[in-house]
Every structure is written in C-alpha cells, then in structure tokens.
Design an enzyme around this catalytic site. Sequence first.
Site, mmCIF file in Angstrom:
data_model
loop_
_atom_site.group_PDB
_atom_site.id
_atom_site.type_symbol
_atom_site.label_atom_id
_atom_site.label_comp_id
_atom_site.label_asym_id
_atom_site.label_seq_id
_atom_site.Cartn_x
_atom_site.Cartn_y
_atom_site.Cartn_z
ATOM 1 N N SER A 143 41.401 36.809 42.166
ATOM 2 C CA SER A 143 41.752 38.026 41.210
ATOM 3 C C SER A 143 42.539 38.909 42.484
ATOM 4 O O SER A 143 42.543 38.717 43.695
ATOM 5 C CB SER A 143 40.041 39.008 41.600
ATOM 6 O OG SER A 143 40.259 40.483 41.195
ATOM 7 N N TYR A 156 32.400 41.402 45.020
ATOM 8 C CA TYR A 156 32.932 40.617 43.997
ATOM 9 C C TYR A 156 34.452 40.178 44.216
ATOM 10 O O TYR A 156 34.874 38.880 44.644
ATOM 11 C CB TYR A 156 33.618 40.836 42.858
ATOM 12 C CG TYR A 156 34.152 40.530 42.033
ATOM 13 C CD1 TYR A 156 34.183 39.315 41.295
ATOM 14 C CD2 TYR A 156 35.625 40.582 41.944
ATOM 15 C CE1 TYR A 156 34.479 38.720 40.034
ATOM 16 C CE2 TYR A 156 36.708 40.329 40.716
ATOM 17 C CZ TYR A 156 35.932 38.981 39.830
ATOM 18 O OH TYR A 156 36.709 37.837 39.417
#
Length: 251
Positions: A143, A156
């Site tokens: 990400s 995350y």
Amino acid sequence: MSTITLVTGASRGLGRSTALNIARRGGDVIVTYQSRADDAQAVVAEIQAQGRKAAALQLDTGDVAAFPAFTERLKNALRENWSRETIDHLVNNAGHGDYALIGKTTEAQFDRLVDVHFKGVYFLTQALLPLIADGGRIVNLSSGLTRVTYPGYAAYAAVKGAVEVLTQYMAKELGGRGIAVNTVAPGAIETDFGGGAVRDNPEINKVFAEMTALGRVGLPDDIGGMIASLLSDDNRWVNAQRVEVSGGQGI
C-alpha cells in the site's frame, strides 16, 4: 503455452481487474474468493469470454490451517483444466480494510490484519512453492500508506510494511529458481475495499485526490493493468522492488 496465474481475492476490486487484465494479455487465471462465489464465477465467465481458461477456488487467506486442503484443490484444478502440475505466477492480493486510530484498535482487529495480510501471504506462498514453476513470478500487494501516513491506518500499513520486507527475502531465497518477487503498492483506489471509503466518501476521496500529483484517486484498472504488465516478459529483470502505483500520491 499460456501462462497460469493464481490471483487471490479476485472476485472484486483490484484482484478482479488484475485477473481480467492478465486474460487480455493472453494468460489463463485461477481466481480465489472468500465468500463471493457468484462474483468469482462472473469473473471466470468474463475471462472465458476472452478465449482464455479460468477457474475459481474458495480460500480464506487468513486461515493457514486450510492451506493444505486448498493446495490439493489447486492441484486438481490444474490437472483437470490444464493437464499441468504448476502455475507460473502468484499474486497475493486478497485483503480487507479495518481501520482505527492506534488508541482504539482492538487486538482482534490487529490479529485479523496480521493473519490475512502478512501471515497468510507468508504461509500461502510457502505452501505453493512446490507448485510455482521455475522462472515464475510472485507479486505481493502492499500500500502507498507504508510511505504516506493517514490517521487510522497504522495497523494496516504496518503489516503491509512487513510484506515489503518479506518480498525482498523471497526474492533472495527464490532467485536460484529464477523466480522474481516484487511488491506493488497502490495508492488510494475507488473500490469497495474498506467499506468503499475512498469510492463512496466524497471527503476522503477529495483528501487523497488533493494529495496526488495527477489530481484524482486511482481506479482498479490503473493497478490491474500494471500488475499484468509486471508479470510479462517485458519486465523479467524487475526483481525485489517496491513499485508504487499511485499517480504521484504525497509528493
């Protein structure tokens, strides 16, 4: 002979786009899904409509104990559909969004993120190593949030950071087999991921669009096409890299 790519979490979003883009480039695809069997079969039908072979298999990437049985189902699918024993590519895409500030993150939230996004990637790849052909490729999804911070994404982003380190070790250990391993790190994308936060919340969409040099958030095909390209022979010398695909987010 056509390549065979296993794409996890391919019933929707980035996984679906990746599978369809691979098919457009002439590859065959095995897609996995956790619970959306109908959506996965729809992806299979789209791939077959392009003249390529496809199959769908159920898999919870957070359930390591289920990986041996999944591996056997994958072997059977390969024999029945392709008369082969191996796949060429593995795309570790499956994931979920569960966002909370550090002070409010529960242990259950944290554990599930680790199980799906890191532990699952590690042990699924381990389970499938005998089925990945020499000279093949692995792509792990990370990400843009490992580089650009946004409140609520700490856990995350942290597990995605672990995947980025793991990718380098995979590349080193699998290099003797000619297997290239890379990380693709998308920026903010309009999908139903994380409850559709970027797609459906105009405020969040605007924040990330303003952080991006190209002035918008990404679309699934911005990522799926890039992953398909990375798997092609044109990029055979790209290895052990973190490739961010974000339109210039946070520069």
